[in-house]
Design a protein around this motif. Structure first.
Motif, PDB file in Angstrom:
ATOM      1  N   GLU A  34      30.105  39.517   6.278  1.00  0.00           N
ATOM      2  CA  GLU A  34      29.307  38.369   5.655  1.00  0.00           C
ATOM      3  C   GLU A  34      28.764  37.370   6.447  1.00  0.00           C
ATOM      4  N   ARG A  47      24.427  36.885   8.080  1.00  0.00           N
ATOM      5  CA  ARG A  47      23.596  35.668   7.974  1.00  0.00           C
ATOM      6  C   ARG A  47      22.963  35.394   9.320  1.00  0.00           C
ATOM      7  N   ASP A 106      20.190  37.534   3.801  1.00  0.00           N
ATOM      8  CA  ASP A 106      20.571  36.752   2.790  1.00  0.00           C
ATOM      9  C   ASP A 106      21.666  37.288   2.163  1.00  0.00           C
TER      10      ASP A 106
END
Ligand code: S3P
Length: 429
Positions: free
Chosen positions: A192, A196, A201
């Motif tokens: 995660e 980014r 997103d």
């Protein structure tokens, strides 16, 4: 071998989980990404070779590595089977990538990897439309056919696994629509965080105590320069070594301390370890510090099973600390350890028992009665079962033993920590 105190300053190699992801995401971006501090262990090199076979250009450039990516949606058909060696992370994450690309790939691995369950990624990736022909029991070698476009899914993880979470999210990158993974128990979040950095997103929500992580594809990924922090899983061996060998005072520099990874240091502190966090800072979007670890009298503890995902790879070396502590250490909820590079509950129970430790193997953990700070009396032998962490843990146990501990093979250590034995000899000199 029995050792003198560990002293001085050392630096452990780059984080394995972050290194795999940096190469994979670099391969999916259009343009050049630069990685510094990449772990040059066999597992990560297996990922690099597989990505090259699917079109990425990956090269060492001085101390750094550069990756020229092919872009999401344009992975090439590999001409030969992808040899994953010993690496579960390479296998499961790359299966996710292939699942939403229109390519067919064969995955092979060594004797350890070929026993490990792949059903946990085959299930969700099949729901997305990929098809699989695994070996009996859902294992390698296997063939898979990706599909383009794949179908987005919402998937609740049945096991706490960052590999399964990441496989589904990586498949989601080239899947039209929103792919969501629901994580009842938090696992390492490097995917995660790093996505980014590559311009994706990633939505993360907390809903009723669960994490919902979503990506909406197909995405365009922009290249990114990544600095890989030192691997807390590698630092853990030295933190335990310095804690158990009298007189030790060691600084381990540049250790990643992501809260989804630092459980071992928290449990060692509960046991009475002396750990100072020096120069806390951020490196590559991850919290990092230099750890000063001094010898301490460790006490047995009951380890809260809720902490397990944040130290899932560190139980073998925790068991070593427990075997030398004062009092009893109880661990539970560790069924996942039975499907790592080896069955780590039975491998460590046998290894420590052969070294003279007093313990009981249970279905989901070990109960260990510590020696009360006395060296382990016997010398093994230890069977490592092609598992790097069994070899390194028992090498640490050997530092504080009457005669040293005999290990059948140190070769598996090269998968994650190629200079481990040299660094151990250096810091104990
Ligand atoms: C990893 C996740 C963990 C861990 C492995 C690396 C990752 O596996 O044991 O060494 O990089 O995502 P699981 O997700 O199967 O627990």
């Amino acid at each position: 071998m029995p050792s003198g105190p560990l002293t001085g300053r050392i630096r452990v190699p780059g984080d394995k989980s972050i290194s795999h992801r940096a190469l994979m995401f670099g391969a999916l971006a259009v343009g050049r990404s630069r990685i510094s501090g990449l772990l040059e262990g066999e597992d990560v090199l297996a990922t690099a070779a597989a990505l090259r076979a699917m079109g990425a250009v990956i090269e060492r450039d001085g101390e750094d590595w550069v990756v020229d990516g092919v872009g999401v949606g344009t992975l090439l058909q590999p001409e030969q089977a992808l040899d994953m060696g010993n690496s579960g992370t390479s296998t499961r994450l790359l299966m996710g990538l292939v699942a939403s690309h229109g390519v067919t790939a064969a995955f092979t691995g060594d004797g350890s990897l070929s026993k490990r369950p792949m059903g946990r990624v085959i299930d969700p990736l099949s729901l997305m439309g990929a098809s699989f022909t695994p070996s009996p029991g859902g294992t390698l070698p296997l063939m898979m056919e990706g599909i383009q476009p794949a179908v987005p899914i919402e998937y609740r993880l049945p096991v706490a696994s960052a590999q399964v979470k990441s496989a589904v999210l990586l498949a989601g990158l080239n899947t039209p629509g929103t792919t969501t993974v629901i994580e009842p128990v938090p696992t390492r979040d490097h995917t995660e965080r790093m996505l980014r950095g590559f311009g994706v997103d990633v939505q993360v929500e907390d809903v009723d105590g669960e994490r919902r992580i979503s990506v909406t594809g197909p995405v365009d990924m922009t290249p990114c320069d990544i600095v890989v922090p030192g691997d807390p899983s590698s630092a853990a061996f030295f933190a335990v070594a310095a804690s158990i060998v009298p007189g030790s005072d060691l600084v381990i520099e540049n250790v990643g301390l992501n809260p989804t990874r630092n459980g071992i240091f928290r449990v060692l502190e509960q046991m009475g370890a002396s750990i100072d966090y020096l120069d806390e800072r951020e490196v590559g979007g991850e919290p990092v510090a230099d750890l000063r670890v001094r010898h301490a009298r460790l006490k047995g503890v009951e380890v809260d099973p809720a902490i397990a995902p944040s130290m899932i790879d560190e139980f073998p070396v925790l068991f070593v600390a427990a075997a030398l502590a004062e009092g009893t250490t109880v661990t539970s909820g560790l069924e996942e350890l039975r499907v790592k590079e080896s069955d780590r509950l039975s491998a460590m129970a046998a290894a420590l028992a052969n070294a003279g430790a007093d313990l009981e193997e249970r279905g989901d953990g070990l109960l260990i009665k510590g020696s009360g700070g006395e060296p382990l009396p016997d010398g093994g032998p230890v069977t490592t079962h092609l598992d790097h962490r069994i070899a390194m843990s028992m090498a640490v146990a050997g530092l504080f033993s009457a005669t040293g501990v005999e290990i059948d093979s140190t070769e598996p250590i090269a998968t994650s920590f190629p200079n481990f034995m040299d660094l151990l000899a250096e810091s104990a000199a």
